[in-house]
Design a protein around this motif. Sequence first.
Motif, mmCIF file in Angstrom:
data_model
loop_
_atom_site.group_PDB
_atom_site.id
_atom_site.type_symbol
_atom_site.label_atom_id
_atom_site.label_comp_id
_atom_site.label_asym_id
_atom_site.label_seq_id
_atom_site.Cartn_x
_atom_site.Cartn_y
_atom_site.Cartn_z
ATOM 1 N N ASP A 129 2.254 -25.678 22.738
ATOM 2 C CA ASP A 129 3.599 -25.245 23.064
ATOM 3 C C ASP A 129 3.931 -23.902 22.433
ATOM 4 O O ASP A 129 4.659 -23.102 23.016
ATOM 5 C CB ASP A 129 4.626 -26.297 22.627
ATOM 6 C CG ASP A 129 4.564 -27.537 23.503
ATOM 7 O OD1 ASP A 129 3.989 -27.461 24.602
ATOM 8 O OD2 ASP A 129 5.082 -28.568 23.083
ATOM 9 N N GLU A 130 3.404 -23.621 21.255
ATOM 10 C CA GLU A 130 3.679 -22.336 20.615
ATOM 11 C C GLU A 130 3.119 -21.192 21.459
ATOM 12 O O GLU A 130 3.773 -20.171 21.637
ATOM 13 C CB GLU A 130 3.076 -22.302 19.214
ATOM 14 C CG GLU A 130 3.438 -21.049 18.451
ATOM 15 C CD GLU A 130 2.984 -21.126 17.007
ATOM 16 O OE1 GLU A 130 2.299 -20.198 16.576
ATOM 17 O OE2 GLU A 130 3.325 -22.124 16.342
ATOM 18 N N GLU A 131 1.938 -21.381 22.016
ATOM 19 C CA GLU A 131 1.362 -20.361 22.883
ATOM 20 C C GLU A 131 2.226 -20.162 24.126
ATOM 21 O O GLU A 131 2.505 -19.033 24.530
ATOM 22 C CB GLU A 131 -0.055 -20.748 23.300
ATOM 23 C CG GLU A 131 -1.062 -20.707 22.163
ATOM 24 C CD GLU A 131 -2.433 -21.206 22.591
ATOM 25 O OE1 GLU A 131 -2.734 -21.164 23.796
ATOM 26 O OE2 GLU A 131 -3.187 -21.639 21.706
ATOM 27 N N LEU A 132 2.658 -21.247 24.749
ATOM 28 C CA LEU A 132 3.492 -21.147 25.935
ATOM 29 C C LEU A 132 4.851 -20.539 25.592
ATOM 30 O O LEU A 132 5.384 -19.733 26.349
ATOM 31 C CB LEU A 132 3.658 -22.533 26.576
ATOM 32 C CG LEU A 132 2.392 -23.104 27.194
ATOM 33 C CD1 LEU A 132 2.573 -24.569 27.529
ATOM 34 C CD2 LEU A 132 1.986 -22.316 28.419
ATOM 35 N N PHE A 133 5.412 -20.904 24.460
ATOM 36 C CA PHE A 133 6.702 -20.367 24.031
ATOM 37 C C PHE A 133 6.587 -18.857 23.838
ATOM 38 O O PHE A 133 7.466 -18.104 24.232
ATOM 39 C CB PHE A 133 7.152 -21.045 22.735
ATOM 40 C CG PHE A 133 8.571 -20.754 22.366
ATOM 41 C CD1 PHE A 133 9.608 -21.432 22.977
ATOM 42 C CD2 PHE A 133 8.869 -19.799 21.421
ATOM 43 C CE1 PHE A 133 10.915 -21.169 22.636
ATOM 44 C CE2 PHE A 133 10.170 -19.522 21.063
ATOM 45 C CZ PHE A 133 11.203 -20.205 21.673
ATOM 46 N N ARG A 134 5.481 -18.405 23.251
ATOM 47 C CA ARG A 134 5.260 -16.968 23.060
ATOM 48 C C ARG A 134 5.189 -16.255 24.409
ATOM 49 O O ARG A 134 5.717 -15.157 24.575
ATOM 50 C CB ARG A 134 3.985 -16.712 22.279
ATOM 51 C CG ARG A 134 4.229 -16.699 20.804
ATOM 52 C CD ARG A 134 3.025 -16.178 20.068
ATOM 53 N NE ARG A 134 2.648 -17.236 19.151
ATOM 54 C CZ ARG A 134 1.423 -17.583 18.867
ATOM 55 N NH1 ARG A 134 0.407 -16.968 19.389
ATOM 56 N NH2 ARG A 134 1.187 -18.562 18.026
ATOM 57 N N MET A 135 4.520 -16.874 25.382
ATOM 58 C CA MET A 135 4.427 -16.261 26.710
ATOM 59 C C MET A 135 5.815 -16.140 27.330
ATOM 60 O O MET A 135 6.143 -15.121 27.924
ATOM 61 C CB MET A 135 3.525 -17.080 27.633
ATOM 62 C CG MET A 135 2.064 -16.976 27.266
ATOM 63 S SD MET A 135 0.902 -17.835 28.383
ATOM 64 C CE MET A 135 1.851 -18.977 29.302
ATOM 65 N N LEU A 136 6.637 -17.169 27.194
ATOM 66 C CA LEU A 136 7.981 -17.135 27.754
ATOM 67 C C LEU A 136 8.853 -16.104 27.058
ATOM 68 O O LEU A 136 9.717 -15.483 27.662
ATOM 69 C CB LEU A 136 8.640 -18.510 27.653
ATOM 70 C CG LEU A 136 8.034 -19.609 28.503
ATOM 71 C CD1 LEU A 136 8.646 -20.961 28.158
ATOM 72 C CD2 LEU A 136 8.222 -19.310 29.983
ATOM 73 N N GLU A 186 9.107 -14.912 13.669
ATOM 74 C CA GLU A 186 10.516 -14.571 13.408
ATOM 75 C C GLU A 186 11.344 -14.663 14.684
ATOM 76 O O GLU A 186 12.468 -15.164 14.663
ATOM 77 C CB GLU A 186 10.618 -13.163 12.813
ATOM 78 C CG GLU A 186 10.055 -13.053 11.408
ATOM 79 C CD GLU A 186 9.928 -11.617 10.925
ATOM 80 O OE1 GLU A 186 10.049 -11.411 9.701
ATOM 81 O OE2 GLU A 186 9.702 -10.706 11.757
ATOM 82 N N LYS A 187 10.779 -14.214 15.806
ATOM 83 C CA LYS A 187 11.476 -14.318 17.092
ATOM 84 C C LYS A 187 11.692 -15.777 17.480
ATOM 85 O O LYS A 187 12.776 -16.164 17.931
ATOM 86 C CB LYS A 187 10.687 -13.603 18.194
ATOM 87 C CG LYS A 187 10.720 -12.111 18.089
ATOM 88 C CD LYS A 187 9.888 -11.490 19.205
ATOM 89 C CE LYS A 187 9.818 -9.992 19.080
ATOM 90 N NZ LYS A 187 8.982 -9.385 20.125
ATOM 91 N N ASN A 188 10.655 -16.599 17.309
ATOM 92 C CA ASN A 188 10.775 -18.025 17.634
ATOM 93 C C ASN A 188 11.840 -18.688 16.780
ATOM 94 O O ASN A 188 12.665 -19.455 17.281
ATOM 95 C CB ASN A 188 9.437 -18.732 17.433
ATOM 96 C CG ASN A 188 8.400 -18.321 18.448
ATOM 97 O OD1 ASN A 188 8.687 -17.607 19.405
ATOM 98 N ND2 ASN A 188 7.179 -18.748 18.235
ATOM 99 N N ASN A 189 11.828 -18.403 15.481
ATOM 100 C CA ASN A 189 12.822 -18.994 14.584
ATOM 101 C C ASN A 189 14.228 -18.551 14.946
ATOM 102 O O ASN A 189 15.174 -19.358 14.913
ATOM 103 C CB ASN A 189 12.515 -18.652 13.123
ATOM 104 C CG ASN A 189 11.291 -19.383 12.617
ATOM 105 O OD1 ASN A 189 10.921 -20.440 13.131
ATOM 106 N ND2 ASN A 189 10.645 -18.826 11.611
#
Length: 86
Positions: free
Chosen positions: A77-84, A5-8
């Motif tokens: 990229d999803e893992e890296l995006f979550r870290m950021l 939800e945060k990513n979206n």
Amino acid sequence: MNSNEKNNLALETLKFPVSYDSRQQTIWDAKGMMVCDIRGWGKIQFMNKSEDRQDAIGELITNLLNKYHRNENAKIDEELFRMLAS
């Protein structure tokens, strides 16, 4: 709100592609909204190639965001995006 939800929410907010401005050390979206400042000069200034280092971090984050948006290497990229995002 979970990670998806945060990513979206973030992806709905930004207009892609995003770009890095090395003069201002900032990342901007395609409509001119500032996404973030790249900071860290306190410690980086004592490392060799300090200006290049700070710009490299800005370019890395920009590339990751754009790749994530294009869904290239989505799992990595999803893992890296979550870290950021955390």
